[in-house]
Every structure is written in C-alpha cells, then in structure tokens.
Design a protein around this motif. Structure first.
Motif, mmCIF file in Angstrom:
data_model
loop_
_atom_site.group_PDB
_atom_site.id
_atom_site.type_symbol
_atom_site.label_atom_id
_atom_site.label_comp_id
_atom_site.label_asym_id
_atom_site.label_seq_id
_atom_site.Cartn_x
_atom_site.Cartn_y
_atom_site.Cartn_z
ATOM 1 N N GLU A 67 0.691 -1.296 -0.169
ATOM 2 C CA GLU A 67 0.157 -0.069 0.101
ATOM 3 C C GLU A 67 1.048 1.266 0.234
ATOM 4 O O GLU A 67 0.705 2.227 -0.663
ATOM 5 C CB GLU A 67 -0.835 -0.158 1.105
ATOM 6 N N ILE A 68 1.977 1.298 0.599
ATOM 7 C CA ILE A 68 2.860 2.275 0.845
ATOM 8 C C ILE A 68 3.368 2.518 -0.624
ATOM 9 O O ILE A 68 3.402 3.857 -1.207
ATOM 10 C CB ILE A 68 3.900 2.257 1.981
ATOM 11 N N ASN A 69 3.968 1.555 -1.127
ATOM 12 C CA ASN A 69 4.443 1.401 -2.433
ATOM 13 C C ASN A 69 3.680 2.036 -3.616
ATOM 14 O O ASN A 69 4.129 2.825 -4.451
ATOM 15 C CB ASN A 69 5.158 0.015 -3.014
ATOM 16 N N SER A 70 2.335 1.812 -3.423
ATOM 17 C CA SER A 70 1.276 2.399 -4.391
ATOM 18 C C SER A 70 1.140 4.036 -4.114
ATOM 19 O O SER A 70 0.864 4.635 -5.175
ATOM 20 C CB SER A 70 0.093 1.974 -4.243
ATOM 21 N N LEU A 71 2.047 4.441 -3.150
ATOM 22 C CA LEU A 71 1.720 6.019 -3.112
ATOM 23 C C LEU A 71 3.053 6.827 -3.986
ATOM 24 O O LEU A 71 2.805 7.778 -4.050
ATOM 25 C CB LEU A 71 1.948 6.571 -1.678
ATOM 26 N N GLU A 119 10.880 2.337 -3.506
ATOM 27 C CA GLU A 119 9.861 1.109 -3.591
ATOM 28 C C GLU A 119 10.438 0.284 -2.451
ATOM 29 O O GLU A 119 11.380 -0.466 -2.552
ATOM 30 C CB GLU A 119 9.978 0.269 -4.934
ATOM 31 N N ILE A 120 9.672 0.034 -1.369
ATOM 32 C CA ILE A 120 10.241 -0.915 -0.319
ATOM 33 C C ILE A 120 10.152 -2.318 -0.643
ATOM 34 O O ILE A 120 9.010 -2.728 -1.192
ATOM 35 C CB ILE A 120 9.427 -0.520 0.883
ATOM 36 N N PRO A 121 11.256 -3.006 -0.341
ATOM 37 C CA PRO A 121 10.926 -4.332 -0.654
ATOM 38 C C PRO A 121 9.928 -5.123 0.137
ATOM 39 O O PRO A 121 9.707 -4.725 1.598
ATOM 40 C CB PRO A 121 12.536 -4.841 -0.095
#
Length: 210
Positions: A67-71, A119-121
C-alpha cells in the motif's frame, strides 16, 4: 488506498488463522484417539501456532508495504525509519561493509535508488524467529508503535522457545492443554495488536517524513 481496504485484507489474514488455530486445538478431541495418539498431536500444536504467527507477521507487513509503495513516495517524502529499512533490505548494509569494492557498488546503487521513487522491498526480515525483540524491531523499521514489554515479551519469547526446542527434537517441555490454550491466546492477541498498530500507522501516515 483507504484504511478500510487494508483493514479488510489484514482481518482476512487474522480470520483464517484464527479458524485454523481452533481446528488444530480441537482435532485431538474429535475422534477416538488413544492417549498416545492425542499426546503426539498435541505435541506439535505449538510449532503450528508459531508458523501461523510468523506467517501473519510476514503477510501483514507485506500488505502494508504494498500500500505504501502504491503512493510512489520519494526519499524526501518517506520517513527515515522506512527509508533505512528499505536500503538495508534491498542493498544489504552489512554486506556492503565487507570490502572497498563492494562499498563502491553499494554507493552507486544507492545513488540510483534514492534518485527515484522509493519502492520498499516486500520481503520482511523476520530471521525465522519472531519473538518480542524481532517483532518490535520490525515495528520500529516501519515507524510503528512498539508492543509493550508486559505481557508480550514473556509470552512471545516462550512461544519461540518451545517451537525451537520441538523443532530441534527436544521434548523437555511438557505440552499440556493449559500450555496449548496459553500459546494459542498469545498468537491471537499478538496478531490483533500488530494489526492495530499497522492500521493506526497507515491512518496517521506514519510512513511520511515529518
């Protein structure tokens, strides 16, 4: 993504694990097992509980990460805890310190990485030993509120201890029904506490740089 969507996903992970815990606990009493057969089944309940606990930790943090990566946040938007976590997992900070040539490669990759969207792994460093120290380390990586030492340290450490002993063929700890009930409660309460911290963190945007 709305908080309700993340809540639904994480609650799904809790619900099916809760159902499996209930099944694991009741199977020894559903059939006409001998005493020895029942003891064998009960002996392996706690490693199963631990497996469900670690699986929940991995999946819930993975849901949060996606969800955080989608930001599509940049290095100037994401909080320092998560930025360092991301660099650590993606570029393996410990290995980067081993020799000068690796340090050069590491810095080159790091500059490129920090220049774009972060982009967080998705992989979660549980070390396959999710006790009190490890789960709080993960919560810190994601800039989330830690679990209190009382009662979680005692019970999560005990859950891991029993799981490790049984996994290594040590049967010195008697597995009885009170212990099974206690360890199942530990997993259930811990899942709910971690879920509440993830959802609260997403709602207050704990992933953003202040």
């Amino acid at each position: 993504m709305a908080t309700t969507d993340i809540k639904a996903k994480i609650n799904h992970e809790i619900d099916w694990r809760t159902n499996e815990i209930s099944i694991i606990k009741t199977i020894p009493f559903l059939y006409n097992f001998s005493t020895q057969q029942r003891e064998v089944l009960q002996k392996y309940t706690i490693p199963s509980f631990y497996s469900l606990w670690e699986g929940f930790v991995v999946e819930s943090f993975s849901i949060y990460t996606r969800e955080i990566n989608s930001l599509k946040l940049s290095k100037d938007q994401i909080c320092i805890n998560m930025l360092v976590h991301s660099i650590d997992v993606k570029h393996k900070l410990k290995q980067a310190k081993t020799d000068y040539e690796r340090q050069i490669v590491f810095i080159q990759e790091l500059i490129t990485y920090l220049d774009g969207e972060i982009e967080i792994p998705v992989n979660v460093p549980t070390e396959s030993n999710v006790n009190y120290k490890i789960i709080n380390g993960l919560l810190r990586r994601y800039n989330l509120v830690s679990l209190p030492e009382v009662p979680f340290k005692k019970y999560l450490d005990r859950l891991l201890l029993i799981r490790n002993k049984l996994s290594h063929g040590e049967f010195s700890i008697p597995i009885n029904q009170p212990l099974i009930d206690e360890m199942s409660s530990v997993v259930l309460s811990s899942m709910h506490e971690v879920a509440s911290r993830i959802l609260e963190g997403f709602q207050r945007e704990a992933y953003r740089k202040i």
